[in-house]
Scaffold this active site. Sequence first.
Site, PDB file in Angstrom:
ATOM      1  N   MET A  37    -104.594 -73.499  40.299  1.00  0.00           N
ATOM      2  CA  MET A  37    -103.332 -73.134  39.964  1.00  0.00           C
ATOM      3  C   MET A  37    -103.537 -71.660  39.345  1.00  0.00           C
ATOM      4  O   MET A  37    -102.546 -71.275  38.661  1.00  0.00           O
ATOM      5  CB  MET A  37    -102.837 -74.271  38.896  1.00  0.00           C
ATOM      6  CG  MET A  37    -102.744 -75.701  39.610  1.00  0.00           C
ATOM      7  SD  MET A  37    -101.441 -76.527  38.988  1.00  0.00           S
ATOM      8  CE  MET A  37    -101.962 -76.704  37.346  1.00  0.00           C
ATOM      9  N   HIS A  41    -110.941 -68.365  35.552  1.00  0.00           N
ATOM     10  CA  HIS A  41    -111.868 -68.297  34.796  1.00  0.00           C
ATOM     11  C   HIS A  41    -113.160 -68.770  35.575  1.00  0.00           C
ATOM     12  O   HIS A  41    -113.048 -68.791  36.646  1.00  0.00           O
ATOM     13  CB  HIS A  41    -111.788 -69.174  33.432  1.00  0.00           C
ATOM     14  CG  HIS A  41    -111.317 -70.805  33.829  1.00  0.00           C
ATOM     15  ND1 HIS A  41    -112.365 -71.681  34.125  1.00  0.00           N
ATOM     16  CD2 HIS A  41    -110.307 -71.370  33.557  1.00  0.00           C
ATOM     17  CE1 HIS A  41    -111.703 -72.695  34.590  1.00  0.00           C
ATOM     18  NE2 HIS A  41    -110.429 -72.757  33.908  1.00  0.00           N
ATOM     19  N   HIS A  44    -113.634 -71.850  37.480  1.00  0.00           N
ATOM     20  CA  HIS A  44    -112.871 -71.706  39.158  1.00  0.00           C
ATOM     21  C   HIS A  44    -114.026 -70.774  39.770  1.00  0.00           C
ATOM     22  O   HIS A  44    -113.998 -71.439  40.942  1.00  0.00           O
ATOM     23  CB  HIS A  44    -111.558 -70.754  39.088  1.00  0.00           C
ATOM     24  CG  HIS A  44    -110.601 -71.567  38.189  1.00  0.00           C
ATOM     25  ND1 HIS A  44    -110.032 -71.340  37.190  1.00  0.00           N
ATOM     26  CD2 HIS A  44    -109.812 -72.805  38.626  1.00  0.00           C
ATOM     27  CE1 HIS A  44    -108.874 -71.977  36.593  1.00  0.00           C
ATOM     28  NE2 HIS A  44    -108.801 -72.693  37.384  1.00  0.00           N
ATOM     29  N   GLN A  71     -96.643 -82.101  40.432  1.00  0.00           N
ATOM     30  CA  GLN A  71     -97.424 -82.709  39.392  1.00  0.00           C
ATOM     31  C   GLN A  71     -96.981 -82.649  38.122  1.00  0.00           C
ATOM     32  O   GLN A  71     -97.642 -83.161  37.181  1.00  0.00           O
ATOM     33  CB  GLN A  71     -98.996 -82.409  39.787  1.00  0.00           C
ATOM     34  CG  GLN A  71     -99.341 -80.982  39.059  1.00  0.00           C
ATOM     35  CD  GLN A  71    -100.466 -80.481  39.593  1.00  0.00           C
ATOM     36  OE1 GLN A  71    -100.941 -80.393  40.599  1.00  0.00           O
ATOM     37  NE2 GLN A  71    -101.569 -79.837  38.661  1.00  0.00           N
ATOM     38  N   GLY A 178    -113.530 -79.404  40.584  1.00  0.00           N
ATOM     39  CA  GLY A 178    -114.252 -79.632  39.548  1.00  0.00           C
ATOM     40  C   GLY A 178    -114.347 -80.862  38.760  1.00  0.00           C
ATOM     41  O   GLY A 178    -113.198 -81.534  38.717  1.00  0.00           O
ATOM     42  N   LYS A 179    -115.487 -81.412  38.205  1.00  0.00           N
ATOM     43  CA  LYS A 179    -115.516 -82.576  37.721  1.00  0.00           C
ATOM     44  C   LYS A 179    -114.733 -82.390  36.335  1.00  0.00           C
ATOM     45  O   LYS A 179    -114.556 -83.601  35.401  1.00  0.00           O
ATOM     46  CB  LYS A 179    -117.053 -83.143  37.282  1.00  0.00           C
ATOM     47  CG  LYS A 179    -117.955 -83.345  38.709  1.00  0.00           C
ATOM     48  CD  LYS A 179    -119.071 -83.946  38.115  1.00  0.00           C
ATOM     49  CE  LYS A 179    -120.219 -83.955  39.443  1.00  0.00           C
ATOM     50  NZ  LYS A 179    -121.402 -84.586  39.031  1.00  0.00           N
ATOM     51  N   SER A 216    -110.535 -73.903  30.556  1.00  0.00           N
ATOM     52  CA  SER A 216    -109.488 -74.290  31.082  1.00  0.00           C
ATOM     53  C   SER A 216    -108.722 -73.303  30.928  1.00  0.00           C
ATOM     54  O   SER A 216    -108.505 -72.504  29.976  1.00  0.00           O
ATOM     55  CB  SER A 216    -109.016 -75.619  30.224  1.00  0.00           C
ATOM     56  OG  SER A 216    -107.576 -75.692  30.499  1.00  0.00           O
TER      57      SER A 216
HETATM   58  P1  AMP Z   1    -106.693 -75.882  37.922  1.00  0.00           P
HETATM   59  O1  AMP Z   1    -106.530 -74.333  38.154  1.00  0.00           O
HETATM   60  O2  AMP Z   1    -106.994 -76.112  36.304  1.00  0.00           O
HETATM   61  O3  AMP Z   1    -105.929 -76.818  38.347  1.00  0.00           O
HETATM   62  O4  AMP Z   1    -108.275 -76.144  38.331  1.00  0.00           O
HETATM   63  C1  AMP Z   1    -108.582 -75.859  39.607  1.00  0.00           C
HETATM   64  C2  AMP Z   1    -109.797 -76.463  39.971  1.00  0.00           C
HETATM   65  O5  AMP Z   1    -110.834 -75.805  38.983  1.00  0.00           O
HETATM   66  C3  AMP Z   1    -109.872 -78.016  39.787  1.00  0.00           C
HETATM   67  O6  AMP Z   1    -111.035 -78.671  40.803  1.00  0.00           O
HETATM   68  C4  AMP Z   1    -110.724 -78.169  38.426  1.00  0.00           C
HETATM   69  O7  AMP Z   1    -111.151 -79.293  38.185  1.00  0.00           O
HETATM   70  C5  AMP Z   1    -111.417 -76.898  38.412  1.00  0.00           C
HETATM   71  N1  AMP Z   1    -111.899 -76.530  37.129  1.00  0.00           N
HETATM   72  C6  AMP Z   1    -110.930 -76.171  35.890  1.00  0.00           C
HETATM   73  N2  AMP Z   1    -111.761 -76.023  34.846  1.00  0.00           N
HETATM   74  C7  AMP Z   1    -113.068 -75.995  35.223  1.00  0.00           C
HETATM   75  C8  AMP Z   1    -114.357 -76.061  34.498  1.00  0.00           C
HETATM   76  N3  AMP Z   1    -114.377 -75.469  33.115  1.00  0.00           N
HETATM   77  N4  AMP Z   1    -115.388 -76.228  35.264  1.00  0.00           N
HETATM   78  C9  AMP Z   1    -115.460 -76.480  36.664  1.00  0.00           C
HETATM   79  N5  AMP Z   1    -114.358 -76.549  37.225  1.00  0.00           N
HETATM   80  C10 AMP Z   1    -113.109 -76.430  36.685  1.00  0.00           C
END
Ligand code: AMP
Length: 313
Positions: A37, A41, A44, A71, A178-179, A216
């Site tokens: 999204m 960082h 990602h 969502q 990401g986990k 995050s």
């Molecule tokens: P988001 O942009 O927050 O929707 O995250 C996009 C992807 O990045 C998702 O698969 C998340 O699980 C992963 N992600 C976000 N933060 C982290 C992190 N600190 N470590 C590993 N993966 C992450």
Amino acid sequence: MPAAAHEPEVIRDKAAMRAWSRRRRAEGKVVALVPTMGFLHDGHLSLVSAAVAAAAGPVAVVVSIYVNPSQFAPTEDLATYPSDFAGDLRKLAATGAVAAVFCPPDLYVRGGRPDASESGGAISCLEQGDGYGHETWIRVERLEKGLCGSSRPVFFRGVATVVAKLFNIVEPDIAVFGKKDYQQWRVICRMVHDLDFAIEIIGSEIVREADGLAMSSRNVHLSCEEREKALSISRSLVNARTAALNGNSHGQQIKDQIVQTLEEAGGQVDYVEIVEQESLTPVERIDRPAVICVAAWFGKVRLIDNIEIQPPS
Ligand code: AMP
């Protein structure tokens, strides 16, 4: 001026994205998708590295950037979700590993009428009058419940549906999640299994700041004080794992200890759960591979984190 060789191609159009992927595959490349999204960082960016590693050969990595409105419930932080597209492009270019950035303007059709009879209860209430006109949803019925699904009842159907659309548009061979978002990763694995998507799903480890805070995009909204308090999340998870590995397999005691630590730090706990790693079924004793999942508010920011535990056999 021609783009530098490592600068990703920015693609906004769905048909252009699909054609691009098909060309890369015709060239013999593995297409790997990293859905995000934005407001990127190092967490990602680690997914990009994981995609390259998983492909183990010529690869075309696509990072999608799309803040998925479906969502978010109307009460949630869609309007304030951080973004920095230019910064994201710079970071992705700097990896030298991203071939394309897919940033569709919108991925689902608004304007239809939500079917009030379909869901009853929380979901139909959340939908009323909010333009959630999309009619076709993917529900991963059991896994979407519990953990984040309890307080975010429309979250996982929005995630699953838009990720399925990304899969249909990008047609990747591999997709990396990401986990950090543990339940999301498991929901996607299940969807891929149940709907026969020919895509390998990679779960990639959580990337943390030096002091333990899980990276995050939402961390930017924490004040210095809140950020300090939020360290109680990773601290309590590490302590819980140590306790479990030292023989305390009593789930309730471990959960109580985490709740106490978070509340003493000033956090408001949404949930602390210990569940099986794949089924996400709650466990009372940590006598098999488990994961402790936490969601807590610090100020106006809801943070999630987790830690996997493989107890000695
Ligand atoms: P988001 O942009 O927050 O929707 O995250 C996009 C992807 O990045 C998702 O698969 C998340 O699980 C992963 N992600 C976000 N933060 C982290 C992190 N600190 N470590 C590993 N993966 C992450």
